[in-house]
Design a protein around this motif. Structure first.
Motif, mmCIF file in Angstrom:
data_model
loop_
_atom_site.group_PDB
_atom_site.id
_atom_site.type_symbol
_atom_site.label_atom_id
_atom_site.label_comp_id
_atom_site.label_asym_id
_atom_site.label_seq_id
_atom_site.Cartn_x
_atom_site.Cartn_y
_atom_site.Cartn_z
ATOM 1 N N GLU A 104 -17.060 46.269 -6.878
ATOM 2 C CA GLU A 104 -16.301 44.981 -6.693
ATOM 3 C C GLU A 104 -16.021 44.391 -8.117
ATOM 4 O O GLU A 104 -15.242 43.502 -8.072
ATOM 5 N N ASP A 105 -16.829 44.493 -9.093
ATOM 6 C CA ASP A 105 -16.488 43.847 -10.513
ATOM 7 C C ASP A 105 -15.810 44.775 -11.431
ATOM 8 O O ASP A 105 -15.608 44.491 -12.371
ATOM 9 N N TYR A 106 -16.030 46.194 -11.118
ATOM 10 C CA TYR A 106 -15.665 47.272 -11.955
ATOM 11 C C TYR A 106 -14.223 46.925 -12.617
ATOM 12 O O TYR A 106 -14.136 46.961 -13.708
ATOM 13 N N ARG A 107 -13.292 46.733 -11.748
ATOM 14 C CA ARG A 107 -11.719 46.529 -12.547
ATOM 15 C C ARG A 107 -11.724 45.173 -13.050
ATOM 16 O O ARG A 107 -10.889 45.187 -14.073
ATOM 17 N N THR A 108 -12.426 44.315 -12.618
ATOM 18 C CA THR A 108 -12.548 42.711 -13.484
ATOM 19 C C THR A 108 -13.029 43.335 -14.728
ATOM 20 O O THR A 108 -12.350 42.866 -15.777
ATOM 21 N N PHE A 109 -14.001 44.000 -14.757
ATOM 22 C CA PHE A 109 -14.752 44.157 -16.039
ATOM 23 C C PHE A 109 -13.852 44.880 -16.859
ATOM 24 O O PHE A 109 -13.636 44.682 -18.387
ATOM 25 N N GLN A 110 -13.099 45.919 -16.468
ATOM 26 C CA GLN A 110 -12.477 46.869 -17.104
ATOM 27 C C GLN A 110 -11.272 46.139 -17.684
ATOM 28 O O GLN A 110 -10.678 46.165 -18.902
ATOM 29 N N GLY A 111 -10.715 45.091 -17.139
ATOM 30 C CA GLY A 111 -9.671 44.258 -17.641
ATOM 31 C C GLY A 111 -9.928 43.321 -18.599
ATOM 32 O O GLY A 111 -8.873 42.915 -19.306
ATOM 33 N N LYS A 112 -11.227 43.192 -19.009
ATOM 34 C CA LYS A 112 -11.436 42.253 -19.925
ATOM 35 C C LYS A 112 -12.183 42.978 -21.270
ATOM 36 O O LYS A 112 -12.647 42.457 -22.337
ATOM 37 N N ASP A 113 -11.883 44.334 -21.276
ATOM 38 C CA ASP A 113 -12.112 45.144 -22.472
ATOM 39 C C ASP A 113 -13.490 45.148 -23.068
ATOM 40 O O ASP A 113 -13.912 45.133 -23.986
ATOM 41 N N VAL A 114 -14.483 44.845 -22.018
ATOM 42 C CA VAL A 114 -15.962 45.035 -22.191
ATOM 43 C C VAL A 114 -16.565 46.426 -22.208
ATOM 44 O O VAL A 114 -17.579 46.504 -22.476
ATOM 45 N N MET A 139 -13.270 55.319 -9.334
ATOM 46 C CA MET A 139 -13.464 55.469 -10.804
ATOM 47 C C MET A 139 -12.006 55.041 -11.567
ATOM 48 O O MET A 139 -12.148 54.807 -12.632
ATOM 49 N N GLU A 140 -10.859 55.821 -11.025
ATOM 50 C CA GLU A 140 -9.811 55.816 -11.960
ATOM 51 C C GLU A 140 -8.931 54.651 -11.803
ATOM 52 O O GLU A 140 -8.640 54.253 -10.826
ATOM 53 N N ILE A 141 -8.834 54.010 -12.951
ATOM 54 C CA ILE A 141 -7.723 52.937 -13.139
ATOM 55 C C ILE A 141 -6.509 52.836 -13.958
ATOM 56 O O ILE A 141 -6.698 53.158 -15.235
ATOM 57 N N ASP A 142 -5.595 53.435 -13.320
ATOM 58 C CA ASP A 142 -4.283 53.745 -14.091
ATOM 59 C C ASP A 142 -4.522 54.540 -14.922
ATOM 60 O O ASP A 142 -4.097 54.548 -16.350
#
Length: 437
Positions: A104-114, A139-142
Motif C-alpha cells: 500500500e506504500d510501495y508506489r507512494t515511496f517510489q514516487g518520492k525517489d527514495v 512490482m512493476e510501476i510504469d
C-alpha cells in the motif's frame, strides 16, 4: 665492495620477511575474511509475530552462510507507524539498506525517489512471467521495478472443526468453484452462534469488518474499490454498498458477529478466540495459518464466501533498497535471495506465506512446500485460489493517504451509526481530492 654486499644482503632479508608477512595475511583473508572485506547491510522489517521473525532470521543465516562477505543486521520493529518511520529514515541519513515495504506504500515511496531502481538487476536474473500475475502487477510501476515480491498472501476463511462437528454442520468447501454463497454462509453463521439467554457464548464469525477481507467480497460481487484509471474510489457503486451493508448486518441484524471491542474486553487475539471456541469462523489473511497450525486445535481453511463468483486478492510486502545505499550490489543479492524459492519454501511450509512463483504451483512445485502437519485437509484444492488471485487493488494507487481515508470513514459506518450512502459518498469525494493532488 664487501660493504655493498652486506647492504644488499640486508635489503634482501627485509624483502623476504615482508613478503612472508604479506603471504601470511593474504592466506588469512582468503580463509576467513578480514573485517575490511565484509560488507554490513542493515535490514529492517516489521514484526507481525515472533514466529515470523524467527523464520526470517533463519533465512538470513542461510544467506550469510552462502555469502560470507556480507553481514546482515536485521532489525524487526513494531508495525505501528512503520511506514512513516521508514520514510523519515529514508529522507535522512539513517535509512536501512534493505527493508520490508508494504504494498500500500510501495508506489507512494517510489514516487518520492527514495527507492533504488532495481530494474536492470531484476531483468538480469528474472522475468515478470516467472511470477504469478498479482505479484508481477504489484512490482512493476510504469516499466520500473523498485521492489521485489517476497511471496503472496490472501484473505481466507478459517474455522474450528470441533465446533462444526458439535453442531453437525458440514465444513465449508475447499474448492473455490464450490465456495459458499453469502446467503449460505450467513445461515451457517446463525447455526454456529450460541446464546445463554441474552448472552452470546459463541459467535458464528469474526473478521469481515476489516476492509482487507471485505475487498474480496467487492470483487466477488462484480465491484472494485477503485475506478479503472485509479483516479478515484468507487464505494458508491451498488456492488460495494451491498457488500458493506451485508457485512454490517452480520452483527447488527443477525447477531452472529461480535464488535472488535469484544476481543479487547476478553484480552484475546482473533486466533485465540477461534481456538477457544468464542468464534467458529474467522476471516483473516493466509499468513495466520503459521500461528493457527501451532495452537493444537483442528483448524480448517476455505475460500471466503461469494456473492457472484469466488475471488480473492493477492499481494505481499516487497523488499526494496534505499536509493542512498553504499552497497547496491550486495543489497541486490539480499533482495534476490529474499524472493528466491529457497527462502520462500521454508516459510510456505510453515504456513506463513504462499508462493509468488509460477514454478511452485506445478505438481512438482507444490510437493516442495506442502506440509501435511500445517496445511489442513483439502488445502491443495485451494491452490488456484492463490495463484489466480486478482491483484490487491489498494496496492496499485500512488497515494497511501487514501487508505487512511477509507479506514476512517468505514469506522463511522461500522461503529458510528453513519449510513452506507453518507459514508461511501464521503470516501469517494475525499479520495478523489487526495488522488488529484
Amino acid at each position: 665492495m664487501k660493504k655493498v654486499h652486506v647492504i644488499l644482503a640486508f635489503f634482501l632479508l627485509v624483502s623476504l620477511v615482508l613478503s612472508g608477512c604479506s603471504s601470511s595475511n593474504s592466506n588469512s583473508t582468503s580463509d576467513s575474511g578480514s573485517d575490511s572485506d565484509v560488507v554490513t547491510l542493515k535490514f529492517m522489517g516489521w514484526e507481525a509475530s515472533p514466529l515470523e521473525t524467527e523464520a526470517v532470521k533463519k533465512g538470513l543465516k542461510a544467506f550469510m552462510d552462502k555469502n560470507p562477505n556480507i553481514k546482515v543486521e536485521y532489525t524487526p520493529v513494531p508495525q505501528t507507524n512503520y511506514s512513516s518511520k521508514l520514510l523519515t529514515m529514508l529522507a535522512g541519513d539513517a535509512a536501512p539498506d534493505v527493508f520490508f515495504l508494504n504494498t500500500e506504500d510501495y508506489r507512494t515511496f517510489q514516487g518520492k525517489d527514495v527507492l533504488l531502481d532495481l530494474t536492470e538487476y531484476f531483468k538480469a536474473e528474472y522475468s515478470l512471467d516467472d511470477f504469478i500475475p498479482s505479484a508481477a502487477q504489484v512490482m512493476e510501476i510504469d516499466g520500473v521495478i523498485a521492489g521485489v515480491s517476497s511471496c503472496t498472501v490472501s484473505p481466507v476463511l478459517y474455522y474450528n472443526k470441533d465446533l462444526f462437528d458439535k453442531a453437525g454442520v458440514p465444513y465449508p468447501p475447499s474448492d473455490p468453484n464450490n465456495a459458499w454463497t453469502w446467503d449460505e454462509f450467513v445461515e451457517v453463521a446463525k447455526k454456529l452462534t450460541i446464546k445463554d439467554g441474552d448472552k452470546v457464548e459463541q459467535y458464528g464469525v469474526f473478521g469481515f469488518e476489516n476492509n482487507y477481507s471485505t475487498i474480496t467480497e467487492y470483487l466477488s460481487n462484480g465491484g472494485n474499490p477503485f475506478n479503472e484509471d485509479l483516479t478515484s474510489t468507487t464505494y458508491q457503486t451498488p456492488e460495494v454498498q451491498e457488500v458493506l451493508q451485508s457485512v454490517l448486518d452480520l452483527r447488527e441484524n443477525y447477531g452472529v458477529a461480535p464488535e472488535a471491542s469484544v476481543l479487547e474486553k476478553v484480552g484475546m487475539k482473533a486466533s485465540q478466540m477461534l481456538q477457544t471456541g468464542k468464534i467458529a469462523m474467522l476471516a483473516e489473511g493466509s499468513w495466520a495459518l503459521q500461528e493457527l497450525a501451532s495452537m493444537n486445535f483442528p483448524v480448517g481453511v476455505a475460500p471466503l464466501p461469494k456473492f457472484k463468483e469466488a475471488y480473492t486478492h493477492g499481494q505481499a510486502h516487497v523488499h526494496s533498497v534505499s536509493a542512498k545505499t553504499k552497497h547496491p550490489e550486495e543489497a541486490w543479492k539480499l533482495v534476490s535471495f529474499l524472493s528466491s524459492e529457497e527462502y520462500q519454501i521454508d516459510l510456505i511450509s510453515e504456513g506463513l506465506w504462499m508462493p509468488n512463483r509460477q514454478s511452485l504451483y506445478t505438481e512438482e512445485g507444490i510437493a516442495k512446500w506442502y506440509n501435511e502437519e500445517v496445511h489442513p485437509e483439502g488445502f491443495k484444492e485451494m491452490v488456484s485460489y492463490f495463484k489466480d488471485a486478482k491483484v490487491y487493488p489498494n496496492a496499485l494507487i500512488s497515494n497511501n493517504k487514501v487508505n487512511s481515508i477509507i479506514t476512517e470513514e468505514l469506522d463511522k459506518f461500522y461503529y458510528g451509526g453513519e449510513s452506507v450512502e453518507v459514508v461511501t459518498e464521503n470516501i469517494d469525494r475525499r479520495s478523489a481530492e487526495e488522488l488529484a493532488r
